[in-house]
Motif scaffolding. Structure first.
Motif, mmCIF file in Angstrom:
data_model
loop_
_atom_site.group_PDB
_atom_site.id
_atom_site.type_symbol
_atom_site.label_atom_id
_atom_site.label_comp_id
_atom_site.label_asym_id
_atom_site.label_seq_id
_atom_site.Cartn_x
_atom_site.Cartn_y
_atom_site.Cartn_z
ATOM 1 N N GLY A 225 5.121 4.321 -8.984
ATOM 2 C CA GLY A 225 5.176 3.811 -7.618
ATOM 3 C C GLY A 225 3.915 3.052 -7.249
ATOM 4 N N TYR A 384 7.576 1.730 6.055
ATOM 5 C CA TYR A 384 8.143 2.739 5.154
ATOM 6 C C TYR A 384 9.490 2.297 4.601
ATOM 7 C CZ TYR A 384 10.120 7.128 3.492
ATOM 8 O OH TYR A 384 10.714 8.098 2.706
ATOM 9 N N ASN A 387 9.479 -1.068 2.374
ATOM 10 C CA ASN A 387 8.881 -0.850 1.058
ATOM 11 C C ASN A 387 9.778 -0.007 0.170
ATOM 12 O OD1 ASN A 387 6.057 -1.880 0.370
ATOM 13 N ND2 ASN A 387 5.802 -1.290 2.504
ATOM 14 N N GLN A 388 10.259 1.110 0.705
ATOM 15 C CA GLN A 388 11.026 2.038 -0.123
ATOM 16 C C GLN A 388 12.426 1.501 -0.420
ATOM 17 O OE1 GLN A 388 9.317 4.295 -1.347
ATOM 18 N NE2 GLN A 388 7.625 4.543 0.070
ATOM 19 N N PHE A 389 13.080 0.910 0.573
ATOM 20 C CA PHE A 389 14.458 0.454 0.388
ATOM 21 C C PHE A 389 14.544 -1.077 0.342
ATOM 22 C CE2 PHE A 389 14.676 4.634 2.360
ATOM 23 C CZ PHE A 389 15.438 5.295 1.412
ATOM 24 N N ALA A 392 11.137 -1.497 -3.699
ATOM 25 C CA ALA A 392 11.492 -0.641 -4.842
ATOM 26 C C ALA A 392 12.935 -0.879 -5.287
ATOM 27 C CB ALA A 392 11.288 0.829 -4.482
ATOM 28 N N MET A 443 13.283 7.260 -8.867
ATOM 29 C CA MET A 443 12.574 7.097 -7.594
ATOM 30 C C MET A 443 13.551 6.866 -6.451
ATOM 31 S SD MET A 443 9.322 4.656 -8.593
ATOM 32 C CE MET A 443 9.049 4.262 -6.861
ATOM 33 N N MET A 444 14.526 5.980 -6.664
ATOM 34 C CA MET A 444 15.474 5.674 -5.597
ATOM 35 C C MET A 444 16.352 6.869 -5.270
ATOM 36 S SD MET A 444 14.635 2.803 -4.533
ATOM 37 C CE MET A 444 15.882 2.967 -3.259
ATOM 38 N N LEU A 447 14.364 9.131 -3.065
ATOM 39 C CA LEU A 447 14.234 8.590 -1.717
ATOM 40 C C LEU A 447 15.523 8.749 -0.919
ATOM 41 C CD1 LEU A 447 12.224 5.353 -2.528
ATOM 42 C CD2 LEU A 447 11.432 7.250 -1.112
ATOM 43 N N ASN A 451 15.786 10.835 2.499
ATOM 44 C CA ASN A 451 16.002 10.132 3.761
ATOM 45 C C ASN A 451 17.440 10.134 4.269
ATOM 46 O OD1 ASN A 451 13.351 8.578 4.548
ATOM 47 N ND2 ASN A 451 13.515 8.457 2.319
ATOM 48 N N TYR A 463 11.932 10.706 8.857
ATOM 49 C CA TYR A 463 10.603 10.277 8.462
ATOM 50 C C TYR A 463 9.713 10.235 9.704
ATOM 51 C CZ TYR A 463 6.763 7.082 7.594
ATOM 52 O OH TYR A 463 5.514 6.514 7.533
#
Length: 509
Positions: A225, A384, A387-389, A392, A443-444, A447, A451, A463
């Motif tokens: 990450g 958040y 970046n994450q969804f 990545a 990782m996904m 997440l 979430n 979150y």
């Protein structure tokens, strides 16, 4: 047909690529991530991630940009017409990031001025959230905060002014000034940090290895990450920058220099940050673990506290630290903004000036939301989720698309090997077709569990414990909106004849 802009020198491209990669996260994210995931032992999975994901993806994106000579949307379209959407998705993610990233640079600019008189006082947390940002409740916009608005305008004037000048006369010249200045300033900070009383305790905390942590899969995910978010990969930047390379360019060497240059700065940042944290822990008489922080808290709360305690030259050290944040932020923001400027120029055949005015102007206008009293909450959630969804997820889709769906790895490898000194072999193919998809997929999955699925548990909150409606409209809507708008842009017609487009595609091949 217009000749595409080019970098003036190889050094200019490398400085620009390193400048894009070296950003705020190198200074305020890496040290804490490394400390929390095994200290010195973290460098083992970190280096492995760099060699199996970071540099391989850098090589892939450098090659795509160089081979197809276009912005991310145009390069993916030339690779396969059905792939254009992922290019626009990446561009839209970059657009969103630029709207709030610029605001954080504005904070750093303000704090550079505050440093001269240590205006943040003794209670640095109350000053940041109260006196400076004047934060309101989540979901409330409130009025503009002048201390944020004025430097924000200045940030956009500088960045858009540089982009108006173009690649060689704008971005390249700016990076030739900003990157050396950043390195010199940060070396001064590091030298001062490691000579402070107690600095050795901070460095021991940072480097002492916990080899048992290497057996924890979450530590490896953290390493991947960090590499992923640090190197500016998977959101159109490196494809765009490499599209301006001349025909004879050493793709693989450039990627290694960029990757190791970025990681070297991260380790340097870790030394500086933990040297200072060791000093603070000694002053307070507490373990280093009690003063470790990251993100906004480290930069704008903990560091001002430390600067207050400095034995001499508090003001100078404070100015240098926040000036380094400004420089690191500006080089990254230039690259982020260039992605959608280039996309607009390619898609709609408009001049650079018009693309900068429209794309950059729209981003600057939207960024005003984050200069309000409610801006911090909007920024926190948008950052958040995008970046994450966004970043990545794009990385995962991009690698699977190129390696397994379009099966372009061999073609790209052949192009890179033809012009590079370091030849790609099985290491590169295995990394992109197997290792990276597995790690990013894991990782996904984590997440999504965190979430979405856990939200159905009665003891689990959103979150940041924000309200459902705020998370929906400020987080999920932003991440999904980038994808939807990207798809819409991909369906619009190109402002060029199909004959010209086909000839360009053949030329790229």
């Amino acid at each position: 047909m217009e000749t595409r802009s080019q970098w003036g020198t190889r050094a200019g491209f490398i400085l620009a690529a390193v400048g894009s990669a070296v950003g705020l996260g190198n200074i305020w994210r890496f040290p804490a991530v490394a400390y929390e995931n095994g200290g010195g032992a973290f460098l083992i999975p970190y280096l492995f991630a760099l060699l199996t994901a970071g540099i391989p993806i850098l090589i892939m994106e450098f090659t795509i940009g160089h081979k197809y000579k276009g912005s991310a949307p145009l390069s993916f379209r030339r690779m396969n017409k059905k792939a254009e959407g992922i290019g626009w998705w990446a561009v839209l993610v970059a657009f969103v990031i630029s709207t709030y990233y610029s605001v954080i640079i504005a904070w750093a600019m303000s704090y550079s001025v505050f440093s001269f008189n240590l205006n943040w006082g003794e209670d640095t947390e109350a000053f940041l959230f109260g006196d400076y940002l004047q934060t309101s409740a989540a979901g409330e916009v409130g009025s503009f905060v002048p201390g944020v608005l004025i430097p924000l305008i200045l940030v956009w004037v500088v960045v858009l002014g540089i982009l108006f000048k173009g690649i060689k006369k704008g971005i390249e010249i700016a990076n030739r000034i900003f990157i050396p200045a950043l390195v010199v300033i940060f070396l001064i900070i590091v030298i001062r940090a490691i000579t402070l009383p107690g600095a050795i305790d901070g460095l021991q905390a940072f480097f002492t290895p916990d080899f048992g942590s290497i057996l924890n899969p979450d530590v490896w995910v953290a390493a991947y990450g960090q590499i992923f978010f640090s190197l500016s990969i998977a959101f159109a930047i490196m494809i765009t920058y490499s599209s301006y390379l001349p025909k004879k360019s050493d793709i693989t060497n450039n990627a290694f220099i960029t990757g190791f240059g970025n990681s070297s700065f991260e380790i340097l940042a870790g030394i500086g940050v933990f040297g200072v944290l060791g000093y603070m822990a000694g002053q307070l008489g507490v373990p280093v673990s009690e003063v470790v922080s990251d993100g906004v808290g480290l930069a704008f709360v903990v560091f001002p506290q430390i600067i207050n305690e400095f034995p001499v030259l508090n003001e100078l050290f404070g100015f240098l630290f926040f000036a380094s944040l400004v420089l690191a932020g500006l080089t990254s923001l230039m690259s982020i903004t260039e992605t959608y400027v280039a996309g607009l120029m390619d898609k709609f055949k408009i001049s650079r000036g018009k693309a900068v005015a429209f794309g950059g102007g729209l981003a600057a206008l939207i960024s005003l939301l984050f200069a309000t009293q409610g801006g911090l909450n909007f920024l926190d959630v948008a950052d958040y989720f995008i970046n994450q969804f966004g970043v990545a997820l794009i990385g995962l889709v991009e690698v699977i698309l190129i390696a397994w769906v379009l099966r372009q790895l061999q073609d790209l490898k052949g192009h890179a090997n033809e012009i590079s000194d370091i030849k790609l072999g099985a290491w590169w193919t295995i990394s992109l077709s197997i290792i990276t998809p597995i790690v990013l997929g894991y990782m996904m999955y984590g997440l999504l569990v965190q979430n979405i699925f856990k939200q159905f548990e009665t003891d689990s909150g959103n979150y940041g414990n924000y309200a459902d409606s705020f998370i929906l409209w400020s987080g999920w809507a932003v991440a999904i909106g980038a994808l939807v708008i990207g798809i819409i842009l991909a369906t619009t017609k190109w402002k060029k004849s199909s004959v010209e487009e086909e000839s360009l595609k053949k030329e790229a091949q």
